[in-house]
Enzyme design. Structure first.
Site, PDB file in Angstrom:
ATOM      1  CG  ASP A  17       5.663   5.282   6.279  1.00  0.00           C
ATOM      2  OD1 ASP A  17       5.272   5.942   5.304  1.00  0.00           O
ATOM      3  OD2 ASP A  17       4.962   4.428   6.842  1.00  0.00           O
ATOM      4  CE  LYS A  43       8.920   8.177   2.095  1.00  0.00           C
ATOM      5  NZ  LYS A  43       7.975   7.225   1.502  1.00  0.00           N
ATOM      6  CG  ASP A  89       4.085  -2.734   1.557  1.00  0.00           C
ATOM      7  OD1 ASP A  89       3.706  -1.658   1.063  1.00  0.00           O
ATOM      8  OD2 ASP A  89       3.542  -3.253   2.551  1.00  0.00           O
ATOM      9  CD  GLU A 134       1.493  -1.595   4.646  1.00  0.00           C
ATOM     10  OE1 GLU A 134       1.492  -0.852   3.655  1.00  0.00           O
ATOM     11  OE2 GLU A 134       1.942  -1.241   5.756  1.00  0.00           O
ATOM     12  CB  THR A 193      -0.905   0.013   1.246  1.00  0.00           C
ATOM     13  OG1 THR A 193      -1.785  -1.117   1.207  1.00  0.00           O
ATOM     14  CG2 THR A 193      -1.747   1.285   1.315  1.00  0.00           C
ATOM     15  CB  THR A 207       6.724   3.713  -3.480  1.00  0.00           C
ATOM     16  OG1 THR A 207       7.141   4.904  -2.803  1.00  0.00           O
ATOM     17  CG2 THR A 207       7.864   3.229  -4.364  1.00  0.00           C
TER      18      THR A 207
END
Length: 226
Positions: free
Chosen positions: A83, A123, A80, A105, A25, A28
């Site tokens: 953050d 990130k 995935d 996730e 999710t 990216t």
């Protein structure tokens, strides 16, 4: 091409015909799904397992075949975002859940044989904690958990929608975002949070990925495999 797009498209190198693919999710992953859908249109046979209602909607719009997590025995690869990403001595640590999907996730990631994180280079951090750490809690009595976290000095903030109503996850829980600077021991903190009654899951993903694909603004991607 921006870093997110470059990282998302590079992840296609790990996708093979016949695979069951975990679909993460976030912004990216959006680029990964777009690139994957083009390959599906060209004949690639894959089945996706989503991590959020948001991803399910997008995957359906892009004609990517889907299957429920309950109906698969194993996921071949999960792609995935994250953050924050911190790598040390052959270990990859991360914070996820900015999009509110941390529980699903983590469930999908832990079912996968290989996990890939895709991100732009912003990130990558020297330590975790600048990004608020999401903690998913049940609605019943959540203020009790809030008070316990406050007493520990973790400065929780309840996540709200734009209209100031409580943000609710896809599984019907609330999110508390904890404030750390820095997180010095993500392993111990993970155990501590999971032991708290009322906590469903947290956004620390410790050693739950084997591959990172990090791209910069020029579109150049660096792949790290652990």
């Amino acid at each position: 091409m921006n870093g997110k797009q470059a990282a998302g498209e590079r992840a296609l190198d790990y996708i093979e015909d016949g695979m069951v693919v975990g679909l993460g999710t976030g912004s990216t992953v959006f680029y990964f799904l777009q690139a994957l859908s083009k390959k599906v249109a060209e004949g690639l046979q894959v089945t996706g397992v989503v991590t959020s209602i948001q991803t399910a909607k997008l995957a359906e719009e892009l004609n990517i075949p889907l299957m429920d997590l309950n109906d698969v025995k194993v996921i071949d690869v999960c792609v995935d975002g994250a953050d924050e990403i911190y790598t040390e001595s052959g270990h990859i640590y991360g914070i996820k859940g900015g999009g509110g999907a941390l529980l699903f996730e983590k469930l999908v990631a832990e079912t996968a044989k290989m996990r890939i994180w895709i991100a732009d280079d912003a990130k990558v951090v020297s330590h975790l904690g600048a990004f608020g750490l999401p903690v998913e809690v049940v609605q019943f009595g959540y203020m009790q958990v809030f008070q316990q976290l406050t007493a520990k000095g973790y400065a929780p903030k309840q996540r709200l929608n734009e209209d100031d109503t409580p943000y609710t996850t896809d599984s019907g829980n609330y999110l508390l975002d904890l404030q750390f600077e820095p997180i010095t021991d993500p392993i111990s903190l993970s155990t501590e949070l999971k032991m708290m009654t009322g906590v469903v899951e947290h956004g620390l993903f410790n050693d739950i990925t084997e591959v990172t694909i990090i791209a910069d603004a020029t579109g150049s991607a660096m792949v790290t495999e652990i």
